[in-house]
Design a protein around this motif. Sequence first.
Motif: not given
Length: 312
Positions: A21-39, A86-94
């Motif tokens: 996410s940091k590479s794709a969007f320059n955003i750090d959503p935090g661990i809790q975001y993914f815990k809650s999203k997958n709940n 949906t996200m892809t690290h900038k080094n692996h786009v394409g």
Amino acid sequence: MNDYRFERITEKHYSDLIYISKSAFNIDPGIQYFKSKNNTKIFGETHLGYIAYHTSDNSPAAFYGVYSHPFEIDGRKYSIVQSGDTMTHKNHVGKGLFTTLAKMTYKLAEEKGAAIVFGFPNDNSYPGFVKKLDWTHRDNINIYKIKVGTLPLLKLAKKISLLKPAYNIFLNLIGLFYKSNLHSFPNSVFENGIGGVPHNNDFVAYKAFNGAKIISVSDLPVWLKHDGFLFIGDIDRKASEKFELFFSKLKWYARLTGSDIIQFGFSPDSYWDKIFCKKYKSEKGAAFGYLKFDKDFPIEKFHYTQGDIDTF
């Protein structure tokens, strides 16, 4: 794909999702975001997604996930999933990772009982969904933006992170005067022959991790979120009985909270869309698309509100 290996996500992968996410969007959503999203256990299967790693250095490369939602129509219930994060690290786009991961995820979701995958792809991802993943573009959400004369504190708090803590304290103080005794209210789209995602206690509570909440305006519940704009997820149908009074009080709430734009969003020809289109001019919003796993799923009877969008 010989340069990559794939793993179904679990909690141990959350830190790697942040890395991407940091590479794709320059955003750090935090661990809790993914815990809650997958709940999503109460709605269906959890952790429906795959992460790709580059085999040379084991670095996280891309992720595709979907999230279980409920769906009801005329008393019949389905398990459905919404595409998100949906996200892809900038080094692996394409490298074709988006398509590969999506197809793996859809196979998993179908095996776990999902009837369809749906979503609201942006302009960048839309071609990939339609051309590479065989999504059908059914319609676009109708967006209504109402301008309010006020100091744009909400926009400032969104742009300037240092202001956000103080703004949130201010917002909570205002919220004390708009507290609702209800934890949910029926989805406004529901009627005979029309279904949608039930906005019940469980679903509203699930959405709360992203800032969505219910307040009381003119003694009626409103589901909303403050995020640059004042986004309205849904409104109790009873508000149509005293439309002018209700919306004058909603605008006053917007003024108090420094929300200079109120944004509403509804599927075409849904309950509130029919009312709003007579009073306001709409904008063409995000595309609503889908891929059916169950050929009998009544997609033409699926209506939605802004609150059903993944980012709300």
